[in-house]
Structures are given as structure tokens and as C-alpha cells.
Write an enzyme that holds these catalytic residues in place. Structure first.
Site, PDB file in Angstrom:
ATOM      1  N   LYS A 178       0.846  -1.198   0.000  1.00 39.34           N
ATOM      2  CA  LYS A 178       0.000   0.000   0.000  1.00 39.34           C
ATOM      3  C   LYS A 178       0.874   1.238   0.000  1.00 39.34           C
ATOM      4  O   LYS A 178       1.794   1.363   0.823  1.00 39.34           O
ATOM      5  CB  LYS A 178      -0.885   0.007   1.264  1.00 39.34           C
ATOM      6  CG  LYS A 178      -1.856   1.183   1.293  1.00 39.34           C
ATOM      7  CD  LYS A 178      -3.075   0.918   0.444  1.00 39.34           C
ATOM      8  CE  LYS A 178      -3.909   2.166   0.157  1.00 39.34           C
ATOM      9  NZ  LYS A 178      -3.442   2.901  -1.063  1.00 39.34           N
ATOM     10  N   GLN A 188       7.054   3.803   4.052  1.00 36.48           N
ATOM     11  CA  GLN A 188       5.669   3.330   4.137  1.00 36.48           C
ATOM     12  C   GLN A 188       5.545   2.110   5.053  1.00 36.48           C
ATOM     13  O   GLN A 188       4.505   1.915   5.683  1.00 36.48           O
ATOM     14  CB  GLN A 188       5.197   2.995   2.704  1.00 36.48           C
ATOM     15  CG  GLN A 188       3.750   3.269   2.417  1.00 36.48           C
ATOM     16  CD  GLN A 188       3.436   4.743   2.206  1.00 36.48           C
ATOM     17  OE1 GLN A 188       4.154   5.442   1.531  1.00 36.48           O
ATOM     18  NE2 GLN A 188       2.342   5.208   2.784  1.00 36.48           N
ATOM     19  N   LYS A 247       5.200   3.532   8.634  1.00 36.18           N
ATOM     20  CA  LYS A 247       4.008   4.376   8.707  1.00 36.18           C
ATOM     21  C   LYS A 247       2.737   3.519   8.669  1.00 36.18           C
ATOM     22  O   LYS A 247       1.838   3.671   9.492  1.00 36.18           O
ATOM     23  CB  LYS A 247       4.023   5.331   7.510  1.00 36.18           C
ATOM     24  CG  LYS A 247       2.903   6.341   7.486  1.00 36.18           C
ATOM     25  CD  LYS A 247       2.785   7.036   6.132  1.00 36.18           C
ATOM     26  CE  LYS A 247       4.076   7.589   5.605  1.00 36.18           C
ATOM     27  NZ  LYS A 247       3.853   8.501   4.442  1.00 36.18           N
ATOM     28  N   LYS A 282       5.351   1.632  -3.071  1.00 36.83           N
ATOM     29  CA  LYS A 282       5.277   2.981  -3.642  1.00 36.83           C
ATOM     30  C   LYS A 282       5.651   2.866  -5.106  1.00 36.83           C
ATOM     31  O   LYS A 282       6.359   1.931  -5.504  1.00 36.83           O
ATOM     32  CB  LYS A 282       6.262   3.909  -2.929  1.00 36.83           C
ATOM     33  CG  LYS A 282       5.968   5.385  -3.107  1.00 36.83           C
ATOM     34  CD  LYS A 282       5.085   5.945  -2.010  1.00 36.83           C
ATOM     35  CE  LYS A 282       4.818   7.408  -2.218  1.00 36.83           C
ATOM     36  NZ  LYS A 282       4.295   8.060  -1.010  1.00 36.83           N
ATOM     37  N   GLY A 309      -2.437   8.203  -4.495  1.00 37.05           N
ATOM     38  CA  GLY A 309      -1.747   9.383  -5.021  1.00 37.05           C
ATOM     39  C   GLY A 309      -0.531   9.765  -4.189  1.00 37.05           C
ATOM     40  O   GLY A 309      -0.310   9.283  -3.086  1.00 37.05           O
ATOM     41  N   ASP A 310       0.250  10.650  -4.748  1.00 37.89           N
ATOM     42  CA  ASP A 310       1.376  11.310  -4.067  1.00 37.89           C
ATOM     43  C   ASP A 310       1.639  12.549  -4.923  1.00 37.89           C
ATOM     44  O   ASP A 310       0.711  13.028  -5.617  1.00 37.89           O
ATOM     45  CB  ASP A 310       2.601  10.358  -3.996  1.00 37.89           C
ATOM     46  CG  ASP A 310       3.731  10.899  -3.120  1.00 37.89           C
ATOM     47  OD1 ASP A 310       3.643  10.776  -1.898  1.00 37.89           O
ATOM     48  OD2 ASP A 310       4.702  11.472  -3.654  1.00 37.89           O
ATOM     49  N   THR A 359      -4.399  13.784   4.732  1.00 37.91           N
ATOM     50  CA  THR A 359      -2.980  13.889   5.110  1.00 37.91           C
ATOM     51  C   THR A 359      -2.719  15.223   5.824  1.00 37.91           C
ATOM     52  O   THR A 359      -2.094  15.263   6.893  1.00 37.91           O
ATOM     53  CB  THR A 359      -2.068  13.738   3.877  1.00 37.91           C
ATOM     54  OG1 THR A 359      -2.454  12.553   3.175  1.00 37.91           O
ATOM     55  CG2 THR A 359      -0.614  13.643   4.281  1.00 37.91           C
ATOM     56  N   ASN A 393      -1.678  19.204  -2.305  1.00 36.08           N
ATOM     57  CA  ASN A 393      -2.748  18.570  -1.533  1.00 36.08           C
ATOM     58  C   ASN A 393      -2.501  18.644  -0.029  1.00 36.08           C
ATOM     59  O   ASN A 393      -3.368  19.070   0.740  1.00 36.08           O
ATOM     60  CB  ASN A 393      -2.879  17.111  -1.997  1.00 36.08           C
ATOM     61  CG  ASN A 393      -3.822  16.314  -1.136  1.00 36.08           C
ATOM     62  OD1 ASN A 393      -3.417  15.725  -0.143  1.00 36.08           O
ATOM     63  ND2 ASN A 393      -5.095  16.333  -1.462  1.00 36.08           N
ATOM     64  N   SER A 411      -6.878   5.968   3.388  1.00 37.45           N
ATOM     65  CA  SER A 411      -6.922   5.020   2.270  1.00 37.45           C
ATOM     66  C   SER A 411      -7.328   3.636   2.771  1.00 37.45           C
ATOM     67  O   SER A 411      -8.080   2.910   2.109  1.00 37.45           O
ATOM     68  CB  SER A 411      -5.554   4.927   1.586  1.00 37.45           C
ATOM     69  OG  SER A 411      -5.352   6.004   0.722  1.00 37.45           O
TER      70      SER A 411
HETATM   71  N1  LIG Z   1      -0.952  13.019  -0.905  1.00 29.59           N
HETATM   72  C1  LIG Z   1      -0.878  12.305   0.207  1.00 29.59           C
HETATM   73  O1  LIG Z   1      -1.874  11.762   0.671  1.00 29.59           O
HETATM   74  C2  LIG Z   1       0.413  12.169   0.935  1.00 29.59           C
HETATM   75  C3  LIG Z   1       1.525  12.905   0.593  1.00 29.59           C
HETATM   76  N2  LIG Z   1       2.637  12.841   1.354  1.00 29.59           N
HETATM   77  C4  LIG Z   1       3.825  13.624   1.025  1.00 29.59           C
HETATM   78  O2  LIG Z   1       3.506  15.012   1.070  1.00 29.59           O
HETATM   79  C5  LIG Z   1       4.344  15.745   0.167  1.00 29.59           C
HETATM   80  C6  LIG Z   1       3.489  16.591  -0.740  1.00 29.59           C
HETATM   81  O3  LIG Z   1       2.622  15.729  -1.499  1.00 29.59           O
HETATM   82  P1  LIG Z   1       1.249  16.243  -2.137  1.00 29.59           P
HETATM   83  O4  LIG Z   1       0.793  17.482  -1.457  1.00 29.59           O
HETATM   84  O5  LIG Z   1       0.361  15.080  -2.205  1.00 29.59           O
HETATM   85  O6  LIG Z   1       1.711  16.560  -3.618  1.00 29.59           O
HETATM   86  P2  LIG Z   1       1.148  17.671  -4.622  1.00 29.59           P
HETATM   87  O7  LIG Z   1       1.586  17.254  -5.962  1.00 29.59           O
HETATM   88  O8  LIG Z   1      -0.288  17.930  -4.387  1.00 29.59           O
HETATM   89  O9  LIG Z   1       1.949  18.947  -4.151  1.00 29.59           O
HETATM   90  C7  LIG Z   1       3.357  18.964  -4.100  1.00 29.59           C
HETATM   91  C8  LIG Z   1       3.759  20.316  -3.639  1.00 29.59           C
HETATM   92  O10 LIG Z   1       5.155  20.350  -3.393  1.00 29.59           O
HETATM   93  C9  LIG Z   1       5.729  21.402  -4.133  1.00 29.59           C
HETATM   94  N3  LIG Z   1       7.051  20.958  -4.532  1.00 29.59           N
HETATM   95  C10 LIG Z   1       7.371  19.865  -5.256  1.00 29.59           C
HETATM   96  N4  LIG Z   1       8.690  19.829  -5.448  1.00 29.59           N
HETATM   97  C11 LIG Z   1       9.182  20.908  -4.785  1.00 29.59           C
HETATM   98  C12 LIG Z   1      10.470  21.411  -4.613  1.00 29.59           C
HETATM   99  N5  LIG Z   1      11.526  20.812  -5.145  1.00 29.59           N
HETATM  100  N6  LIG Z   1      10.605  22.542  -3.867  1.00 29.59           N
HETATM  101  C13 LIG Z   1       9.532  23.165  -3.327  1.00 29.59           C
HETATM  102  N7  LIG Z   1       8.286  22.723  -3.489  1.00 29.59           N
HETATM  103  C14 LIG Z   1       8.132  21.613  -4.217  1.00 29.59           C
HETATM  104  C15 LIG Z   1       4.826  21.589  -5.319  1.00 29.59           C
HETATM  105  O11 LIG Z   1       4.934  22.899  -5.854  1.00 29.59           O
HETATM  106  C16 LIG Z   1       3.467  21.368  -4.674  1.00 29.59           C
HETATM  107  O12 LIG Z   1       3.047  22.523  -4.031  1.00 29.59           O
HETATM  108  C17 LIG Z   1       5.217  14.687  -0.514  1.00 29.59           C
HETATM  109  O13 LIG Z   1       6.412  14.540   0.227  1.00 29.59           O
HETATM  110  C18 LIG Z   1       4.394  13.415  -0.364  1.00 29.59           C
HETATM  111  O14 LIG Z   1       5.194  12.252  -0.439  1.00 29.59           O
HETATM  112  C19 LIG Z   1       2.687  12.086   2.506  1.00 29.59           C
HETATM  113  C20 LIG Z   1       1.612  11.330   2.865  1.00 29.59           C
HETATM  114  C21 LIG Z   1       0.427  11.228   2.050  1.00 29.59           C
HETATM  115  O1  LIG Z   2      -2.934   6.532   0.575  1.00 27.89           O
HETATM  116  C1  LIG Z   2      -1.976   5.928   0.175  1.00 27.89           C
HETATM  117  O2  LIG Z   2      -1.911   4.727  -0.029  1.00 27.89           O
HETATM  118  C2  LIG Z   2      -0.745   6.734  -0.189  1.00 27.89           C
HETATM  119  C3  LIG Z   2      -0.174   7.495   0.917  1.00 27.89           C
HETATM  120  C4  LIG Z   2       1.248   7.784   0.661  1.00 27.89           C
HETATM  121  O3  LIG Z   2       1.737   7.634  -0.431  1.00 27.89           O
HETATM  122  C5  LIG Z   2       2.070   8.188   1.772  1.00 27.89           C
HETATM  123  O4  LIG Z   2       1.673   7.946   2.911  1.00 27.89           O
HETATM  124  O5  LIG Z   2       3.158   8.742   1.548  1.00 27.89           O
END
Ligand SMILES: NC(=O)C1=CN([C@@H]2O[C@H](COP(=O)(O)OP(=O)(O)OC[C@H]3O[C@@H](n4cnc5c(N)ncnc54)[C@H](O)[C@@H]3O)[C@@H](O)[C@H]2O)C=CC1
Ligand SMILES: O=C(O)CCC(=O)C(=O)O
Length: 444
Positions: free
Chosen positions: A89, A110, A113, A125, A164-165, A209, A240, A376
């Protein structure tokens, strides 16, 4: 480093040129030392070696056609790291910098977590070096369809459940799910999570998240006799996780004054305006630099990071290694109390050391951002039972899970001689759970 150097060197040799994976492994091997000292039997039967070696790596070619008729070739990945506790997952990341090492570090994180959620989730992943920036809906759809044309052989509700990520939200999950359904002739909704509710998604997965990270931060402050009310919050990212963290911070009375994208950061001393941020980043998928056109009190600083702005809580919610040693020193100088990692591994090892020495409460991503994958897990449960959960029911369950994770981390840290150390508590609690399952299952 205080851990087994020979083991670490073997892992580096076996996984060359994957510095993020090496970093994630080093952090865990170091954090679990108190458990290994107390119970040397945890090393038996090559348990650590097994834990650091993925069960399976998938790498595949993804060919797709741009709107101009040009044919593009990307690389797809899925690292199925551990199925000790349940189906693999974890999310999919579409970003131009994605490599096997990136995906492997994320899948490794993961493991711990997902164990902390208590929901019976294994760890995986995936992703691609596909860059969605500037691509049309039709191009994104064709890419997703081509990606799933290979991936569908390897996933399913009881095998591997992607989500997603970075670069993958409900639009991409919808296209991936549609192609999965077409190829398999099965409406197996539990094959992917983070779906639109029209396709069987659970309400509050988009929020989970970011909300969960703030619930964890709130619990850390409460444990220290403080609260969130009136606190200035320094947030990075504007995707997100960051968006929903900012929303929940505001709802709980804090003042989030920054966010960022890969081009720079935004500072709005009056508090980030959610409507403007939503319009720019969610509705139009546009640039953060346009925000001051709508809110003149704000400034966008190209090339900078938000850590120079004073605040008492920090939430790195963008990407790995985005907060370094100097940033940590600046934050500490500005009276930082707590950090909650919304992103995966956003703080460098040197930054973590600065926070530790300064006594800053530090919620590691393995715990603080576990609300996304936990929700999830709830979506999988909803799909298996053919139910429809409400937003309120999901959010309530999320709050309970985050409170449980917080309690587990604190109790485990205390029990291993590291009171208040959430990094140690999260790693050891996740490690003990997964090792016990590997032992029980006889996975040699
Ligand atoms: N979406 C989810 O449910 C989860 C996400 N995460 C983690 O949270 C973080 C953000 O993911 P999301 O918000 O889902 O992605 P997203 O695609 O919605 O947003 C990513 C954000 O990070 C910024 N970004 C990307 N590369 C960057 C860089 N080099 N410098 C500065 N800003 C940068 C982008 O501009 C954007 O604002 C990642 O580390 C992801 O692995 C962790 C747990 C779950
Ligand atoms: O909901 C999921 O399975 C993805 C969550 C994830 O990628 C993360 O926890 O970093």
C-alpha cells in the site's frame, strides 16, 4: 552513526546511487537502536537484512503520445517492499526527478508508517519520471492509461493498492482506475484509493494527510501543555497536503502565514487566504507567484524557502530534504516549538539533529503524515463492505487514528528510554509490529 556499519555498507553497495534510500535506512537503523539493545533477538534470522530488501521491484516502459503527435517514453516504477502486514500500500508519484531510489525510499518509509496505522497495510510505492506540468487533461489521461497497461498485472485489492502522491490526485487516480477496469473487466474499487466519490472514493481522503498532520501537531503541543490557538505556522508546499494543513490550522485558530512551490515562497502575514490559494493552485493549477495580485499584503519571494519567516510551529509539506541544517537553526533562533512533517523525509539528518539538540518537538512523517494512508485503509474497508461513509464519520475515524498513533509513539519512546522522542517512538513501534508479523508468517 551508532548503528551496524557493516549492514549499512552492504545496503549501500547493493543499492548504488540511491542516496535518499540510504538516508531513510540510516534514519531507521539509528532510531531502532534502543529496541535492538534491549532485545538482540530482533536481529535473528537476518531480520534487518530482510526488512531493508524489497520483496519485488517493477520497472517498465511507458509510451504515450502528446497532443502534438510526438511520442514520449517514460519509466514507470512500483516497489513492492513489504507484504508482512497486508497488501502492498502506498502512493504513486509523477515528477520529473523520480528515480528508483526515490520510489524505494518512499516505499521503505511506508513500512513503518503503515504499521503505525494498525489497519493491516503492507508497504509499496510507485511512480514515474513523467512531468505533468503544463500537460493537457488528454495527455495526462493517455499517460495514465499507458502506465496502467503494464501496472494492472501487478495490483488488486488483495495484492497491491496504489494511491496518489506528488503529481497524482483524484483526476489521475480516476484515469488509472478507468483503465484498470477496462483491462480487467472488474469493478474492483478497492484496487486504488483516493478515487473520486463517484468511483467509490471515501470523502475526506483529499483532506486526510494535511488534517492528520495538524491533528498530530495539536496532540504534540497538548502533550507539552500548550495549544495551537494563535500560533504562527510556517508551512511549505501548496499542493494537496499543504492546502489541507493550512485549512485545518486556520480552523483550529492558528495563523499559517507561508506556503511555497518549486519557484519560491509566499508570505502573507495576515494568514494564507484559502479561497485565493484554492483558485490559483487547485482550480487553475496555476502559479503561487500570482497570489499577491489578489492579496496586496502578501509577497512572493522567488527562489527562497519559507523557513526564514518567524513562527512557533513548522509544517514542511512539499518534498524530501527541503529543510536543511541552516533552515533549522534559523527556525530555532525564531523560537520554534514543534515541527510536524507533512511531507516524507522533508528534514535533512543535520536539520533533525539541530531540532533534537534544541528540544523542539518533532513529529516524523512516518507518524505525522500517516493520516493519508490510514484514510486510504478506510477507503479499502468502505469498498470491501460496499458502504458509503460520510465526511464526518471519516474525519472522526481519522482523528481517533492520529490520537492512537500519537499515544503509541509517546509510550514506545518512553518505554525505550527516550521520553518525548517521537522519531524513536515511531520507528520502534512500526518496526516491532512488522518484525512480529514477519516472524509469525515465517517469511524467510
Ligand atoms: N498526498 C498524500 O496523501 C500524501 C503525501 N505525502 C507527502 O507530502 C508531500 C506533498 O505531497 P502532495 O501534497 O500530495 O503533492 P502535490 O503534488 O499535491 O503537491 C506537491 C507540492 O510540493 C511542491 N514541490 C514539489 N517539489 C518541490 C520542490 N523541489 N521545492 C519546493 N516545493 C516543491 C509543489 O509545488 C506542490 O506545491 C510529498 O512529500 C508526499 O510524499 C505524505 C503522505 C500522504
Ligand atoms: O494513501 C496511500 O496509499 C498513499 C499514501 C502515501 O503515499 C504516503 O503515505 O506517503
Amino acid at each position: 552513526m551508532t548503528f551496524d556499519q557493516a549492514l549499512y555498507e552492504q545496503i549501500v553497495r547493493r543499492n548504488p546511487a540511491e542516496p535518499e534510500f540510504h538516508q531513510a535506512v540510516a534514519e531507521v537503523l539509528e532510531a531502532i537502536q534502543p529496541a535492538l539493545h534491549r532485545d538482540p533477538g530482533l536481529r535473528d534470522a537476518a531480520m534487518l537484512e530482510r526488512l531493508c530488501e524489497p520483496e519485488r521491484h517493477l520497472m517498465f516502459r511507458v509510451v504515450w503520445t502528446g497532443d502534438d503527435g510526438r511520442v514520449h517514453v517514460n519509466r514507470g516504477y512500483r516497489v513492492e517492499f513489504s507484504s508482512a502486514l497486508g497488501p502492498y500500500k502506498g502512493g504513486l508519484r509523477f515528477h520529473r526527478d523520480v528515480t528508483l531510489g526515490t520510489v524505494k525510499f518512499l516505499a521503505f518509509e511506508q513500512i513503518f508508517k503503515n504499521a503505525l496505522t494498525g489497519l493491516g497495510l503492507g508497504a509499496g510505492k510507485g511512480g514515474s519520471d513523467f512531468d505533468p506540468a503544463g500537460r493537457s487533461d488528454a495527455e495526462i489521461m493517455r499517460f495514465c492509461q499507458s502506465f496502467m497497461t503494464e501496472l494492472h498485472r501487478h495490483i488488486g485489492p488483495e495484492t497491491d493498492v496504489p494511491a496518489g502522491d506528488i503529481g497524482v490526485g483524484s483526476r489521475e487516480i480516476g484515469y488509472l482506475f478507468g483503465q484498470y477496469k477496462r483491462l480487467t473487466n472488474r469493478y474492483a474499487a478497492g484496487t486504488l484509493t483516493g478515487k473520486d466519490p463517484l468511483l467509490g472514493g471515501i470523502p475526506a481522503r483529499p483532506e486526510a494527510t494535511g488534517y492528520g498532520t495538524v491533528y498530530f501537531l495539536d496532540a504534540m503541543l497538548t502533550a507539552g501543555g500548550k495549544d495551537l490557538d494563535g500560533r504562527t505556522a510556517i508551512v511549505s508546499g501548496s499542493g494537496n497536503v499543504a492546502f489541507h494543513a493550512i485549512a485545518k490550522l486556520r480552523a483550529l485558530g492558528a495563523n499559517p502565514v507561508t506556503c511555497s512551490d518549486s519557484g519560491g515562497f509566499l508570505h502573507d502575514p495576515r494568514g494564507i487566504d484559502l479561497d485565493v490559494l484554492h483558485e490559483l493552485k487547485v482550480a487553475r493549477r496555476g502559479r503561487l507567484s500570482e497570489y499577491p495580485d489578489h492579496v496586496p499584503s502578501a509577497r512572493y519571494v522567488p527562489g527562497g524557502t519559507p523557513w526564514e519567516v518567524p513562527g512557533t510551529v513548522a509544517l514542511p509539506c512539499a518534498t524530501q530534504n527541503e529543510l536543511g541544517e541552516q533552515d533549522a537553526r534559523t527556525l530555532v533562533k525564531n523560537d520554534l516549538l514543534a515541527v510536524a512533517e507533512g511531507a516524507n523525509m522533508p528534514c535533512t539528518p543535520a536539520a533533525l539533529q539541530v531540532f533534537r539538540e534544541a528540544g523542539v518537538a518533532l513529529g516524523p512523517g512516518k507518524a505525522a503524515n500517516a493520516g493519508g494512508v490510514a484514510t486510504s485503509g478506510l477507503e479499502m474497508r468502505q469498498n470491501a463492505a460496499r458502504e458509503r461513509w460520510s465526511f464526518e464519520r471519516t474525519d472522526q475515524a481519522l482523528q481517533e487514528i492520529m490520537a492512537d498513533i500519537h499515544t503509541t509513539c509517546l509510550a514506545t519512546a518512553e518505554d525505550h528510554g527516550a521520553p518525548g522522542d517521537y522519531v524513536t517512538g515511531a520507528a520502534i513501534a512500526g518496526f516491532r509490529t512488522v518484525v512480529a508479523a514477519m516472524d509469525a508468517g515465517g517469511y524467510i
